[in-house]
Design a protein around this motif. Structure first.
Motif, short mmCIF file in Angstrom:
data_model
loop_
_atom_site.label_atom_id
_atom_site.label_comp_id
_atom_site.label_asym_id
_atom_site.label_seq_id
_atom_site.Cartn_x
_atom_site.Cartn_y
_atom_site.Cartn_z
N GLN A 1 0.83 -1.22 0.00
CA GLN A 1 0.00 0.00 0.00
C GLN A 1 0.86 1.26 0.00
N LYS A 2 0.52 2.18 -0.81
CA LYS A 2 1.22 3.46 -0.85
C LYS A 2 0.67 4.35 0.25
N ILE A 3 1.55 5.08 0.91
CA ILE A 3 1.11 5.95 1.99
C ILE A 3 1.34 7.40 1.62
N GLU A 4 0.51 8.24 2.21
CA GLU A 4 0.57 9.67 1.90
C GLU A 4 1.74 10.32 2.63
N ALA A 5 2.04 11.54 2.19
CA ALA A 5 3.19 12.25 2.74
C ALA A 5 3.05 12.50 4.23
N ASP A 6 1.82 12.84 4.67
CA ASP A 6 1.65 13.13 6.10
C ASP A 6 1.85 11.87 6.94
N THR A 7 1.51 10.69 6.38
CA THR A 7 1.73 9.44 7.10
C THR A 7 3.22 9.13 7.17
N THR A 8 3.93 9.39 6.07
CA THR A 8 5.38 9.21 6.07
C THR A 8 6.02 10.09 7.13
N ALA A 9 5.55 11.33 7.20
CA ALA A 9 6.08 12.26 8.21
C ALA A 9 5.79 11.76 9.62
N PHE A 10 4.59 11.17 9.79
CA PHE A 10 4.24 10.64 11.10
C PHE A 10 5.19 9.51 11.50
N PHE A 11 5.49 8.62 10.56
CA PHE A 11 6.44 7.55 10.84
C PHE A 11 7.81 8.11 11.19
N ASN A 12 8.20 9.16 10.51
CA ASN A 12 9.50 9.78 10.79
C ASN A 12 9.56 10.33 12.21
N ASP A 13 8.39 10.67 12.75
CA ASP A 13 8.34 11.20 14.11
C ASP A 13 8.20 10.09 15.16
N ILE A 14 7.34 9.11 14.86
CA ILE A 14 7.01 8.14 15.92
C ILE A 14 8.07 7.06 16.09
N VAL A 15 8.79 6.72 15.02
CA VAL A 15 9.83 5.69 15.16
C VAL A 15 10.92 6.13 16.13
N PRO A 16 11.51 7.33 15.99
CA PRO A 16 12.51 7.75 16.98
C PRO A 16 11.91 7.96 18.36
N LEU A 17 10.64 8.39 18.41
CA LEU A 17 10.00 8.55 19.72
C LEU A 17 9.87 7.20 20.42
N ALA A 18 9.47 6.16 19.67
CA ALA A 18 9.37 4.82 20.25
C ALA A 18 10.74 4.33 20.71
N ASP A 19 11.76 4.59 19.90
CA ASP A 19 13.13 4.21 20.29
C ASP A 19 13.55 4.94 21.57
N GLY A 20 13.20 6.20 21.66
CA GLY A 20 13.56 6.98 22.84
C GLY A 20 12.83 6.49 24.08
N LEU A 21 11.58 6.06 23.92
CA LEU A 21 10.82 5.54 25.06
C LEU A 21 11.43 4.23 25.54
N VAL A 22 11.85 3.38 24.61
CA VAL A 22 12.51 2.12 24.98
C VAL A 22 13.82 2.39 25.70
N ALA A 23 14.57 3.39 25.20
CA ALA A 23 15.88 3.71 25.79
C ALA A 23 15.75 4.49 27.08
N GLY A 24 14.56 5.01 27.38
CA GLY A 24 14.36 5.79 28.59
C GLY A 24 14.76 7.24 28.46
N THR A 25 15.01 7.70 27.23
CA THR A 25 15.41 9.10 27.04
C THR A 25 14.22 10.00 26.74
N GLU A 26 13.07 9.41 26.40
CA GLU A 26 11.86 10.19 26.12
C GLU A 26 10.99 10.19 27.37
N ARG A 27 10.80 11.36 27.97
CA ARG A 27 10.09 11.44 29.25
C ARG A 27 8.86 12.34 29.21
N ASP A 28 8.54 12.89 28.06
CA ASP A 28 7.37 13.75 27.94
C ASP A 28 6.14 12.87 27.77
N VAL A 29 5.50 12.51 28.87
CA VAL A 29 4.39 11.56 28.84
C VAL A 29 3.22 12.10 28.02
#
Length: 690
Positions: free
Chosen positions: A636-664
């Motif tokens: 499935q092809k995804i729209e630009a805003d969805t691509t942008a969302f992935f660009n934001d949420i992937v590092p956020l998920a990584d940061g939450l796993v690493a414990g560096t993301e604390r903005d609940v």
């Protein structure tokens, strides 16, 4: 005679309390063989992951180091606050390094531990010297002792048994005087019988302070058995094993519930082992160690339970002796496992001892559980321990029950033992199969002290272990000839292991489960594209196996959602095996499952965000992973805003796993948006419920 009248609490609750004793925020309890439950055994910190287990330790060559034997007959006055009183005639005597025994013929061993033992020993010696009058007099003195003790017993059953034993002793004395007892064997049998009554109905009530002097006797005899066997002195080794078993009977009489059953089983195994040593069926000391470790662990659990029971009655001094006895046996468990205690385990054992001293001296007012939790050092965040399980194997090994199309990944030594048992049984080596089943059972029994254990977990493990032991005995005796008779127990035991033990798997390793799930689902597509229906179906079932592992670690709501995906994938596997669907339909079905998995984990991430960062971070990462996999499968092809969302949420998920993301708040908003994206991309009418 002082009597101890407390009862063990119901088994599940009692063990839950003991888990609270053993498990703190710093580390798990002692993973050892049979817990009853032994097993038991201790949850090890990651640094000890490669350390030999109980079973592995039993297969090692015995070390040249001897057990450090500590004089436990008296308390250190500085630590205990006061010197212990000299034992009275009715107390258990503090045995010398070389024990006193009434009978040492064939397999009958009666330790001299009290006044009755002294009278029986005197009678035995007089008989051997031909002085029947003196022998009869000593027997009568023993009868008077039992009769006196009967009046002090708190149980009507104990009173009756002791009075009846006293009556039989008087009859024995009359027979000795009348010349009706002419063989030492007949006297020995009578002595052994009254000793058993004494153990079962008098020593079962004696306070631990009185019995504490014999706590280390089993360890001493186990060590001597090892040394004798190393010298090929089979008779001496067998005698030492039987002597240790004789001391265990004293504790078995005082134990209750599953622990009592475990001690009885261990005593039976020790006596059988002594027979095998005598017949030279056992010639290596390494073959003794696993059973010795089981014995010590069962004793440790017994004393821990007894400590809690004594505390409930306000018998804090007695509770202190019980804790010190537990510490001694936990230490010996690790020694017999063939490994040194970790720092955390050493600290815990020492805390048991010190708390025991404080209780004996009257310096302790808090509950045992609270005090141990406070005394156990909590690590700093930098040294926060990982989960109490071994890391995932780098190379996948599978335990399969092909008769029922079931595949299980081998995650630990338990799975390896089941795999070995099945393979050996199928190859006709029933003795090796039975041995592996026993090892698997021991693993379940000793693992009962996991960090998140509760009475339900404990009971499930012990029940599964008992079934494996029963089946192992039947296999060994040729009573089972069809693998189908073993499969249900193997399936149940494996499920119990993942449902009731793997809850401590850390985030990094849980994420590895997600990767392995999708890898096998991809493999199914590749195999089906090449026309290999069988391999494609197996790949789906392997993916399902990892989902089932992860299901056991998830919240209740996520478990239900995962079950929906598991059922769907099982149906797909059956369709694929029959070749009833096209490749496109397979991809569509797998894509749908990936969307469902993404939604399930997104919901768990939202539910757990405020209460459990580890679970929430894992669930968020897993949700993103499955969503990306769904998109990859569907093309499935995804729209630009969805691509942008992935660009934001992937590092956020990584940061939450690493414990560096604390903005609940920010994370919560992103998790909510993730649910909306999943709903939109899966072409659902309604977004995922927030």
């Amino acid at each position: 005679m002082s009597h101890k009248t407390f009862q063990y609490k119901p088994m599940g609750l009692a063990l839950a309390l003991i888990i609270a004793l053993l498990v703190t925020a710093a580390c798990g309890g002692i993973k050892t063989p049979e817990a009853a439950q032994t097993q038991p055994t201790s949850t090890q910190p990651p640094a000890a992951a490669a350390t030999p287990t109980i079973e592995q330790g039993a297969q090692m060559e015995a070390t040249a180091a001897t057990v450090e034997e500590t004089d436990t007959a008296q308390l250190d006055t500085e630590e205990a606050g006061a010197a212990t009183a000299e034992p009275s005639a009715k107390t258990v005597q503090a045995p010398a390094d070389e024990d006193e025994w009434v009978v040492a013929e064939e397999d009958i061993w009666v330790p001299v531990v009290d006044e009755l033992g002294q009278h029986l020993q005197a009678a035995h010696r007089s008989f051997e010297a031909g002085d029947m009058a003196a022998a009869a007099a000593s027997i009568r003195e023993g009868a008077a002792f039992l009769d006196s003790e009967a009046s002090a017993a708190t149980s009507e059953v104990d009173q009756t048994a002791l009075k009846e034993a006293a009556k039989k002793q008087l009859e024995l004395a009359t027979e000795l005087e009348g010349g009706k007892i002419t063989s030492i064997k007949a006297l020995d049998e009578a002595i052994a019988e009254v000793h058993q009554v004494n153990v079962a109905h008098r020593l079962n009530q004696v306070q631990e302070e009185i019995l504490f002097s014999v706590v280390e006797k089993p360890a001493q005899h186990f060590q001597r058995a090892v040394e004798a066997l190393d010298k090929a002195d089979y008779q001496a080794a067998a005698a030492e094993i039987r002597q240790a078993a004789a001391y265990l009977k004293i504790d078995e009489a005082r134990a209750q519930g599953q622990v009592k059953d475990t001690l009885q089983a261990v005593i039976g195994k020790l006596n059988q082992m002594a027979d095998d040593v005598t017949q030279e069926k056992i010639t290596s000391a390494a073959d003794l160690e696993a059973t010795f470790a089981q014995a010590h662990y069962a004793l440790a659990i017994h004393h821990q339970l007894a400590a809690v029971g004594a505390e409930d009655l306000g018998e804090m001094k007695d509770a202190g002796y019980e804790l010190k006895a537990a510490a001694a046996n936990l230490e010996q468990t690790l020694h017999r496992a063939g490994r040194e205690a970790s720092e955390e385990e050493t600290a815990f054992i020492e805390n048991l001892r010190h708390l025991g001293d404080d209780l004996i001296a009257g310096r302790q007012t808090k509950s045992i559980v609270e005090e141990l939790q406070q005394r156990q050092v909590t690590p700093t965040p930098a040294s926060k321990p990982q989960a109490q399980t071994a890391p995932l194997p780098e190379k996948e090994v599978w335990f399969s029950i092909t008769e029922e199309n079931i595949w299980f990944p081998v995650m630990d030594e338990f799975g390896q033992e089941l795999l070995t048992a099945r393979d050996e049984f199928l190859s006709g080596n029933t003795e090796a199969a039975a041995a592996a089943m026993h090892q698997a059972a021991q693993f379940l029994q000793r693992e009962e002290l996991g960090p998140d254990a509760n009475p339900v977990d404990v009971d499930a493990r012990l029940e599964a272990a008992d079934q494996l032991v029963k089946l192992a005995d039947e296999v060994e005796h040729g009573q089972i000839s069809d693998i189908a008779q073993l499969n249900p127990a193997f399936i149940k035991a494996y499920q119990v292991n993942i449902d009731h033990r793997l809850a401590a798997l850390p985030v990094a390793e849980r994420l590895a489960l997600v990767d392995r799930t999708t890898a096998h689902l991809r493999g199914a597509v590749e195999a089906y594209a090449q026309g290999d229906n069988v391999s494609a179906a197996v790949e789906i079932r392997k993916g399902v196996a990892y989902l089932q592992l992860d299901q056991a670690l998830s919240s209740e709501a996520t478990q239900a959602a995962l079950q929906t995906s598991i059922d769907h994938l099982d149906t797909l596997a059956n369709d694929v095996a029959r070749g009833d669907i096209s490749l496109a339909e397979l991809k569509e079905g797998l894509t749908s499952s990936q969307y469902d998995l993404a939604a399930a984990y997104q919901q768990q991430a939202a539910d757990r965000l405020a209460e459990d960062n580890d679970t929430s971070s894992y669930a968020l990462k897993a949700s993103v992973h499955h969503l990306q996999e769904a998109l990859s499968l569907s093309g499935q092809k995804i729209e630009a805003d969805t691509t942008a969302f992935f660009n934001d949420i992937v590092p956020l998920a990584d940061g939450l796993v690493a414990g560096t993301e604390r903005d609940v708040d920010h994370v919560g908003q992103m998790i909510e948006k993730l649910g909306q994206e999943i709903g939109k991309l899966a072409h659902k009418d309604q977004p995922v419920k927030q």
